[in-house]
Design a protein around this motif. Structure first.
Motif, PDB file in Angstrom:
ATOM      1  N   PRO A  92      35.658  -2.246  10.693  1.00  0.00           N
ATOM      2  CA  PRO A  92      34.699  -2.803  12.201  1.00  0.00           C
ATOM      3  C   PRO A  92      34.208  -4.195  11.399  1.00  0.00           C
ATOM      4  O   PRO A  92      33.704  -5.502  12.962  1.00  0.00           O
ATOM      5  CB  PRO A  92      34.067  -1.802  12.636  1.00  0.00           C
ATOM      6  N   SER A  93      34.624  -5.008  10.826  1.00  0.00           N
ATOM      7  CA  SER A  93      33.681  -6.284  10.384  1.00  0.00           C
ATOM      8  C   SER A  93      34.628  -6.987   9.036  1.00  0.00           C
ATOM      9  O   SER A  93      34.432  -8.093   8.919  1.00  0.00           O
ATOM     10  CB  SER A  93      32.634  -5.857   9.400  1.00  0.00           C
ATOM     11  N   GLY A  94      36.114  -6.285   9.316  1.00  0.00           N
ATOM     12  CA  GLY A  94      37.194  -7.730   8.423  1.00  0.00           C
ATOM     13  C   GLY A  94      37.452  -8.390   9.782  1.00  0.00           C
ATOM     14  O   GLY A  94      37.183  -8.887  10.426  1.00  0.00           O
ATOM     15  N   SER A  95      39.300  -8.958   9.224  1.00  0.00           N
ATOM     16  CA  SER A  95      39.464 -10.010   9.951  1.00  0.00           C
ATOM     17  C   SER A  95      39.832  -9.605  11.784  1.00  0.00           C
ATOM     18  O   SER A  95      40.180 -10.527  12.275  1.00  0.00           O
ATOM     19  CB  SER A  95      40.810  -9.926   8.837  1.00  0.00           C
ATOM     20  N   ILE A  96      40.301  -8.019  11.687  1.00  0.00           N
ATOM     21  CA  ILE A  96      40.635  -8.020  13.469  1.00  0.00           C
ATOM     22  C   ILE A  96      39.652  -8.388  14.209  1.00  0.00           C
ATOM     23  O   ILE A  96      38.909  -8.575  15.280  1.00  0.00           O
ATOM     24  CB  ILE A  96      41.487  -6.771  13.289  1.00  0.00           C
ATOM     25  N   ALA A  97      38.353  -7.530  13.439  1.00  0.00           N
ATOM     26  CA  ALA A  97      36.962  -7.236  14.706  1.00  0.00           C
ATOM     27  C   ALA A  97      37.002  -8.567  14.664  1.00  0.00           C
ATOM     28  O   ALA A  97      35.753  -9.503  15.678  1.00  0.00           O
ATOM     29  CB  ALA A  97      36.203  -6.646  13.578  1.00  0.00           C
ATOM     30  N   ARG A  98      36.652 -10.204  13.955  1.00  0.00           N
ATOM     31  CA  ARG A  98      36.369 -11.306  14.025  1.00  0.00           C
ATOM     32  C   ARG A  98      37.074 -11.919  15.096  1.00  0.00           C
ATOM     33  O   ARG A  98      36.660 -13.392  15.248  1.00  0.00           O
ATOM     34  CB  ARG A  98      36.436 -11.988  12.072  1.00  0.00           C
ATOM     35  N   CYS A  99      38.069 -11.699  14.924  1.00  0.00           N
ATOM     36  CA  CYS A  99      38.833 -12.017  15.940  1.00  0.00           C
ATOM     37  C   CYS A  99      38.685 -10.963  17.673  1.00  0.00           C
ATOM     38  O   CYS A  99      39.027 -11.883  18.765  1.00  0.00           O
ATOM     39  CB  CYS A  99      40.514 -11.582  16.233  1.00  0.00           C
ATOM     40  N   LEU A 100      37.774 -10.404  17.690  1.00  0.00           N
ATOM     41  CA  LEU A 100      37.160  -9.941  19.228  1.00  0.00           C
ATOM     42  C   LEU A 100      36.566 -10.426  19.548  1.00  0.00           C
ATOM     43  O   LEU A 100      36.020 -11.833  19.190  1.00  0.00           O
ATOM     44  CB  LEU A 100      36.296  -8.595  19.063  1.00  0.00           C
ATOM     45  N   PRO A 101      36.564 -10.444  21.113  1.00  0.00           N
ATOM     46  CA  PRO A 101      35.368 -11.450  22.197  1.00  0.00           C
ATOM     47  C   PRO A 101      33.857 -11.509  22.137  1.00  0.00           C
ATOM     48  O   PRO A 101      33.385 -10.107  21.721  1.00  0.00           O
ATOM     49  CB  PRO A 101      35.947 -11.349  23.497  1.00  0.00           C
ATOM     50  N   GLU A 102      33.650 -12.837  21.959  1.00  0.00           N
ATOM     51  CA  GLU A 102      32.106 -12.855  21.192  1.00  0.00           C
ATOM     52  C   GLU A 102      31.321 -11.724  21.997  1.00  0.00           C
ATOM     53  O   GLU A 102      31.346 -12.045  23.777  1.00  0.00           O
ATOM     54  CB  GLU A 102      31.293 -14.172  21.167  1.00  0.00           C
ATOM     55  N   GLY A 103      30.448 -10.932  21.621  1.00  0.00           N
ATOM     56  CA  GLY A 103      29.281  -9.892  22.520  1.00  0.00           C
ATOM     57  C   GLY A 103      30.495  -8.440  22.548  1.00  0.00           C
ATOM     58  O   GLY A 103      29.458  -7.641  23.299  1.00  0.00           O
TER      59      GLY A 103
END
Length: 225
Positions: free
Chosen positions: A186-197
């Motif tokens: 959950p700290s990887g590349s997919i997670a970084r693309c999630l909307p902020e917050g």
């Protein structure tokens, strides 16, 4: 959740805005908790609000994303805290629950549009029509939690299951997304693309997801119904 080892996600902010509107309390549903004076397993008091407004959380995602498995795990963990849990599942492919040859099957075959059967420990209603999610939730108003599998387009608070980058569009498109459960770190590349917050968890972080639902239960109670 099997052998899918995911890294735990922590420290993300709560998100989501849900319109608050008062509701009236329907008649109790058998099997639900109705005593507002009783306590939860951790000693906290079940309030009048919690007795008549369940915490509603949708679990959504594409096919084979793990929705049913996650819900089954959450049921056990929430029940261990003294909570009653109801589940509503959406099946767009159609289904048949009444076995041919039973009395209720014969009655429906004879033309009854609805058949109810009840015994000392369980009840079933077979009805030849679809129902809106809001109507189904109202039938479970005296449960502590209502976990909803599917109904992607409905506005209730959601946990979205993300298997791959193609699934990310759900978090941006769907209303009411409060958190994501991700099949990768959950700290990887997919997670970084999630909307902020948006909160995010690993798909195997079941205890943390249950704690999130427990800790934020007043947020999940404040849905618009």
């Amino acid at each position: 959740m099997g052998s899918r080892g995911m890294v735990s996600g922590r420290g993300f902010r709560r998100s989501g805005r849900v319109r608050r509107t008062p509701t009236s309390a329907p008649l109790p549903v058998s099997g639900a908790r109705t005593d507002s004076r009783s306590n939860y397993a951790d000693g906290s008091v079940r309030s009048e609000q919690s007795s008549f407004r369940p915490a509603v959380c949708q679990v959504v995602g594409y096919k084979n994303s793990g929705k049913t498995t996650l819900i089954c795990e959450l049921i056990q963990l929430l029940q261990s805290k003294g909570c009653s849990v109801a589940v509503i599942k959406h099946d767009v492919h159609g289904f048949e629950t009444d076995r041919p040859g039973t009395d209720t099957w014969r009655q429906r075959e004879a033309g009854a549009r609805a058949v109810a059967i009840t015994g000392t420990e369980q009840s079933f209603i077979f009805e030849s029509r679809s129902r809106e999610l809001a109507e189904l939730i109202k039938a479970f108003m005296h449960y502590d939690y209502v976990l909803v599998e599917g109904f992607k387009e409905e506005p209730y608070p959601k946990i979205v299951l993300i298997r791959n980058a193609a699934d990310l569009e759900l978090t941006a498109r769907l209303p009411g997304v409060a958190a994501a459960a991700i099949w990768e770190d959950p700290s990887g590349s997919i997670a970084r693309c999630l909307p902020e917050g948006q909160r995010r968890f690993g798909i195997n972080d079941i205890s943390e997801i249950a704690e999130y639902l427990w800790r934020e239960r007043s947020f999940f109670q404040n849905f618009n119904i």
